[in-house]
Design an enzyme around this catalytic site. Structure first.
Site, PDB file in Angstrom:
ATOM      1  N   HIS A 168       0.838  -1.208   0.000  1.00 20.88           N
ATOM      2  CA  HIS A 168       0.000   0.000   0.000  1.00 20.88           C
ATOM      3  C   HIS A 168       0.869   1.252   0.000  1.00 20.88           C
ATOM      4  O   HIS A 168       2.044   1.199   0.363  1.00 20.88           O
ATOM      5  CB  HIS A 168      -0.835   0.060   1.291  1.00 20.88           C
ATOM      6  CG  HIS A 168      -1.873  -0.996   1.426  1.00 20.88           C
ATOM      7  ND1 HIS A 168      -2.025  -1.753   2.562  1.00 20.88           N
ATOM      8  CD2 HIS A 168      -2.837  -1.408   0.574  1.00 20.88           C
ATOM      9  CE1 HIS A 168      -3.035  -2.591   2.402  1.00 20.88           C
ATOM     10  NE2 HIS A 168      -3.540  -2.407   1.214  1.00 20.88           N
ATOM     11  N   CYS A 256      -2.404   0.536  10.173  1.00 15.28           N
ATOM     12  CA  CYS A 256      -3.460  -0.331   9.629  1.00 15.28           C
ATOM     13  C   CYS A 256      -4.378  -0.929  10.685  1.00 15.28           C
ATOM     14  O   CYS A 256      -5.439  -1.445  10.359  1.00 15.28           O
ATOM     15  CB  CYS A 256      -2.844  -1.421   8.778  1.00 15.28           C
ATOM     16  SG  CYS A 256      -1.754  -2.489   9.676  1.00 15.28           S
TER      17      CYS A 256
END
Ligand code: CIR
Length: 263
Positions: A168, A256
């Protein structure tokens, strides 16, 4: 209002417990199967830091159908006054969104990413009224277009940043202060980060650094990247090193495991 985690007006956090099947989480070639019990300890410590920093923390129970469910960041992005529910870019994770949606829908109006769009929240970096969004193996063009439309309604500008070699955008570009990021060299075109001060992860620590700025001024950092941590300390940043070895093992990081926002 939204800003990144260092914004003191952000006072809420949503987290989710670790699944008993966390050892079946999606793992890249860089990773390894995690120790579930140790991961739970590390997650509890993480949650404790959010509480200590003053967030009102909501904890969603784990769902063992979804080994990756602890990674709530990927399931929703709060933009302005709207919670945008994502459509994660890997099939095993799509069902994670429902429980997070139920939680956020009681607090904020919601919008959705619709097929064929995909978006992982780990690709969305929010700083001020600007979003930098990773075009990655998880977030496709249609997903980014849908996100851009929601952002425009909230008066938020979007810059798309192609991401290579990492999962990501926030695997490789970590906000650590109001306009400062730490970047893993070679993963993004840094000219797309114009307006931000860019520091670099120490080259001996590539892919080990992760960070989360908290509302009390501390910045959680991974203890696996001590040299990069020293760089931050030398700039007067109050770092709080954390062992999240079992989270890093499955390509997770410090951002996250929570969604930080205000209502
Ligand atoms: C995955 O591959 O989807 C998970 N094992 C890791 C997701 C980490 N998410 C994030 O950093 N935002």
């Amino acid at each position: 209002m939204f800003l990144a985690g260092y914004d003191q007006s952000m006072d809420r956090a949503v987290v989710r417990k670790i699944s008993a099947r966390f050892d079946k989480a999606v793992i890249s070639e860089r990773g390894r199967p995690p120790d579930v019990a140790l991961a739970r300890e590390q997650h509890a410590t993480y949650r404790g830091h959010l509480e200590r920093a003053g967030y009102e923390v909501t904890t969603i129970p784990a769902d063992d159908r979804y080994p990756d469910c602890v990674f709530v960041e990927d399931t929703a992005v709060v933009i302005g006054g709207t919670a945008l529910l994502t459509r994660p870019g890997t099939d095993s994770r799509v069902g994670e969104v429902h429980a997070v949606a139920n939680q956020l829908a009681s607090l904020l109006p919601v919008a959705h990413i619709s097929p064929p769009g995909t978006l992982d929240g780990g690709d969305v970096m929010q700083i001020g009224t600007h979003l930098w969004v990773g075009y990655s193996s998880r977030s496709n063009r249609e997903g980014l277009d849908q996100l851009t439309r929601v952002a425009a309604e909230e008066g938020v500008v979007v810059t798309v940043v192609p991401v290579t070699g990492v999962l990501h955008l926030k695997s490789a570009v970590l906000p650590i202060g109001p306009a400062t990021v730490v970047v893993t060299p070679g993963t993004v075109d840094e000219s797309l980060l114009a307006g931000l001060e860019v520091l670099h992860e120490d080259e001996s620590e590539h892919h080990k650094f992760s960070a989360l700025p908290l509302r009390d001024g501390r910045v959680l950092v991974t203890d696996a990247a001590p040299r990069t941590g020293e760089l931050l300390s030398s700039r007067g940043i109050q770092i709080e090193p954390l062992d999240i070895s079992e989270i890093l093992a499955v390509d997770g990081g410090l951002t996250c495991m929570s969604i930080l926002f205000s209502t």
